[in-house]
Design a protein around this motif. Structure first.
Motif, PDB file in Angstrom:
ATOM      1  N   VAL A  63       0.877  -1.165   0.000  1.00  0.00           N
ATOM      2  CA  VAL A  63       0.000   0.000   0.000  1.00  0.00           C
ATOM      3  C   VAL A  63       0.917   1.219   0.000  1.00  0.00           C
ATOM      4  O   VAL A  63       1.711   1.403   0.924  1.00  0.00           O
ATOM      5  N   PHE A  64       0.829   2.015  -1.043  1.00  0.00           N
ATOM      6  CA  PHE A  64       1.669   3.211  -1.143  1.00  0.00           C
ATOM      7  C   PHE A  64       1.027   4.332  -0.334  1.00  0.00           C
ATOM      8  O   PHE A  64      -0.087   4.751  -0.618  1.00  0.00           O
ATOM      9  N   LEU A  65       1.743   4.783   0.690  1.00  0.00           N
ATOM     10  CA  LEU A  65       1.201   5.769   1.620  1.00  0.00           C
ATOM     11  C   LEU A  65       1.458   7.212   1.191  1.00  0.00           C
ATOM     12  O   LEU A  65       0.914   8.135   1.795  1.00  0.00           O
ATOM     13  N   ARG A  66       2.250   7.402   0.162  1.00  0.00           N
ATOM     14  CA  ARG A  66       2.522   8.762  -0.318  1.00  0.00           C
ATOM     15  C   ARG A  66       1.220   9.369  -0.857  1.00  0.00           C
ATOM     16  O   ARG A  66       0.626   8.865  -1.804  1.00  0.00           O
ATOM     17  N   GLY A  67       0.753  10.433  -0.192  1.00  0.00           N
ATOM     18  CA  GLY A  67      -0.489  11.072  -0.607  1.00  0.00           C
ATOM     19  C   GLY A  67      -1.744  10.335  -0.205  1.00  0.00           C
ATOM     20  O   GLY A  67      -2.838  10.664  -0.676  1.00  0.00           O
ATOM     21  N   ALA A  68      -1.620   9.346   0.682  1.00  0.00           N
ATOM     22  CA  ALA A  68      -2.785   8.573   1.115  1.00  0.00           C
ATOM     23  C   ALA A  68      -3.506   9.285   2.257  1.00  0.00           C
ATOM     24  O   ALA A  68      -2.900  10.024   3.036  1.00  0.00           O
ATOM     25  N   ILE A  69      -4.799   9.042   2.354  1.00  0.00           N
ATOM     26  CA  ILE A  69      -5.588   9.504   3.490  1.00  0.00           C
ATOM     27  C   ILE A  69      -5.809   8.300   4.395  1.00  0.00           C
ATOM     28  O   ILE A  69      -6.318   7.266   3.948  1.00  0.00           O
ATOM     29  N   VAL A  70      -5.400   8.439   5.659  1.00  0.00           N
ATOM     30  CA  VAL A  70      -5.531   7.362   6.639  1.00  0.00           C
ATOM     31  C   VAL A  70      -6.545   7.811   7.686  1.00  0.00           C
ATOM     32  O   VAL A  70      -6.348   8.841   8.345  1.00  0.00           O
ATOM     33  N   THR A  71      -7.647   7.061   7.820  1.00  0.00           N
ATOM     34  CA  THR A  71      -8.692   7.419   8.783  1.00  0.00           C
ATOM     35  C   THR A  71      -9.172   6.165   9.512  1.00  0.00           C
ATOM     36  O   THR A  71      -8.913   5.043   9.068  1.00  0.00           O
ATOM     37  N   MET A  72      -9.900   6.386  10.602  1.00  0.00           N
ATOM     38  CA  MET A  72     -10.620   5.281  11.225  1.00  0.00           C
ATOM     39  C   MET A  72     -11.878   5.100  10.374  1.00  0.00           C
ATOM     40  O   MET A  72     -12.584   6.068  10.087  1.00  0.00           O
ATOM     41  N   SER A  73     -12.124   3.899   9.949  1.00  0.00           N
ATOM     42  CA  SER A  73     -13.212   3.623   9.010  1.00  0.00           C
ATOM     43  C   SER A  73     -14.584   3.876   9.622  1.00  0.00           C
ATOM     44  O   SER A  73     -14.824   3.533  10.783  1.00  0.00           O
ATOM     45  N   LYS A  74     -15.450   4.452   8.823  1.00  0.00           N
ATOM     46  CA  LYS A  74     -16.854   4.591   9.204  1.00  0.00           C
ATOM     47  C   LYS A  74     -17.658   3.406   8.654  1.00  0.00           C
ATOM     48  O   LYS A  74     -18.815   3.219   8.991  1.00  0.00           O
ATOM     49  N   ARG A  75     -17.033   2.628   7.778  1.00  0.00           N
ATOM     50  CA  ARG A  75     -17.712   1.491   7.147  1.00  0.00           C
ATOM     51  C   ARG A  75     -17.544   0.196   7.936  1.00  0.00           C
ATOM     52  O   ARG A  75     -18.438  -0.647   7.926  1.00  0.00           O
ATOM     53  N   ILE A  76     -16.349   0.022   8.549  1.00  0.00           N
ATOM     54  CA  ILE A  76     -16.045  -1.213   9.267  1.00  0.00           C
ATOM     55  C   ILE A  76     -15.609  -0.845  10.684  1.00  0.00           C
ATOM     56  O   ILE A  76     -14.703  -0.026  10.864  1.00  0.00           O
ATOM     57  N   LYS A  77     -16.244  -1.441  11.662  1.00  0.00           N
ATOM     58  CA  LYS A  77     -15.944  -1.139  13.064  1.00  0.00           C
ATOM     59  C   LYS A  77     -14.504  -1.536  13.406  1.00  0.00           C
ATOM     60  O   LYS A  77     -14.025  -2.589  13.006  1.00  0.00           O
ATOM     61  N   ASN A  78     -13.832  -0.663  14.151  1.00  0.00           N
ATOM     62  CA  ASN A  78     -12.469  -0.906  14.645  1.00  0.00           C
ATOM     63  C   ASN A  78     -11.484  -1.188  13.507  1.00  0.00           C
ATOM     64  O   ASN A  78     -10.601  -2.029  13.627  1.00  0.00           O
ATOM     65  N   ALA A  79     -11.653  -0.472  12.397  1.00  0.00           N
ATOM     66  CA  ALA A  79     -10.791  -0.669  11.228  1.00  0.00           C
ATOM     67  C   ALA A  79     -10.150   0.643  10.799  1.00  0.00           C
ATOM     68  O   ALA A  79     -10.715   1.721  10.996  1.00  0.00           O
ATOM     69  N   ILE A  80      -8.987   0.510  10.201  1.00  0.00           N
ATOM     70  CA  ILE A  80      -8.290   1.636   9.589  1.00  0.00           C
ATOM     71  C   ILE A  80      -8.599   1.597   8.102  1.00  0.00           C
ATOM     72  O   ILE A  80      -8.537   0.538   7.474  1.00  0.00           O
ATOM     73  N   GLU A  81      -8.936   2.754   7.546  1.00  0.00           N
ATOM     74  CA  GLU A  81      -9.233   2.862   6.117  1.00  0.00           C
ATOM     75  C   GLU A  81      -8.121   3.698   5.477  1.00  0.00           C
ATOM     76  O   GLU A  81      -7.792   4.773   5.974  1.00  0.00           O
ATOM     77  N   ILE A  82      -7.548   3.177   4.411  1.00  0.00           N
ATOM     78  CA  ILE A  82      -6.489   3.891   3.696  1.00  0.00           C
ATOM     79  C   ILE A  82      -6.944   4.113   2.253  1.00  0.00           C
ATOM     80  O   ILE A  82      -7.239   3.156   1.539  1.00  0.00           O
ATOM     81  N   GLU A  83      -7.011   5.387   1.859  1.00  0.00           N
ATOM     82  CA  GLU A  83      -7.340   5.745   0.480  1.00  0.00           C
ATOM     83  C   GLU A  83      -6.049   6.213  -0.175  1.00  0.00           C
ATOM     84  O   GLU A  83      -5.535   7.283   0.151  1.00  0.00           O
ATOM     85  N   THR A  84      -5.517   5.414  -1.080  1.00  0.00           N
ATOM     86  CA  THR A  84      -4.240   5.754  -1.718  1.00  0.00           C
ATOM     87  C   THR A  84      -4.454   6.750  -2.850  1.00  0.00           C
ATOM     88  O   THR A  84      -5.516   6.797  -3.467  1.00  0.00           O
TER      89      THR A  84
END
Length: 147
Positions: A63-84
């Motif tokens: 997962v390329f983190l350059r320019g990614a948005i890292v948030t706590m997911s609103k879709r999955i409980k207790n999950a990290i969501e990464i939008e690359t």
């Protein structure tokens, strides 16, 4: 991004040596492949490498983190969501969404009816997801940090 020619072919033990302790087991899923898969993960050099095991010769993906948005997911409980590729507009930067959750301990899954064991497993999972969230946010922030 699955393991192919565009994925840096780095052995898990080499990443483990340089990742400054930012490593461990997580469950991973995406928007298209929604089944959670247990993966050994490590963060290094604006990348989150994921492997089937900590001894693999090459990653299953990166997962390329350059320019990614890292948030706590609103879709999955207790999950990290990464939008690359969300914060940069460079040619060839893949836009994709990943989800990562902590791996529940085996004792919690075996003793599903034991409320105390489940409560303790949830407490540990919350600590683990918070730690990974901090690590991933710090790494993604390096996108905009001058060298």
């Amino acid at each position: 991004m699955g393991a192919n020619g565009s994925v840096p072919q780095v052995r898990a033990k080499d990443v483990k040596r340089v990742c400054e302790g930012r490593q461990g087991w997580l469950n991973k899923a995406g928007l298209t492949n929604t089944k959670m898969q247990k993966r050994w993960c490590a963060i290094h050099d604006l990348r989150l490498y994921y492997y089937e095991s900590a001894r693999d010769a090459e990653p299953k993906g990166v997962v390329f983190l350059r320019g990614a948005i890292v948030t706590m997911s609103k879709r999955i409980k207790n999950a990290i969501e990464i939008e690359t590729g969300s914060l940069i507009t460079e040619k060839g930067v893949e836009k994709r969404t990943y989800f990562f959750t902590p791996v529940l301990s085996e004792s919690a899954t075996k003793e599903f009816g034991n409320e105390e064991v489940i409560r303790e497993a949830k407490r540990k999972a919350k600590i683990e997801v918070d730690t990974w969230y901090r690590w991933l946010q710090e790494e993604a922030a390096k996108t905009f940090t001058p060298l």
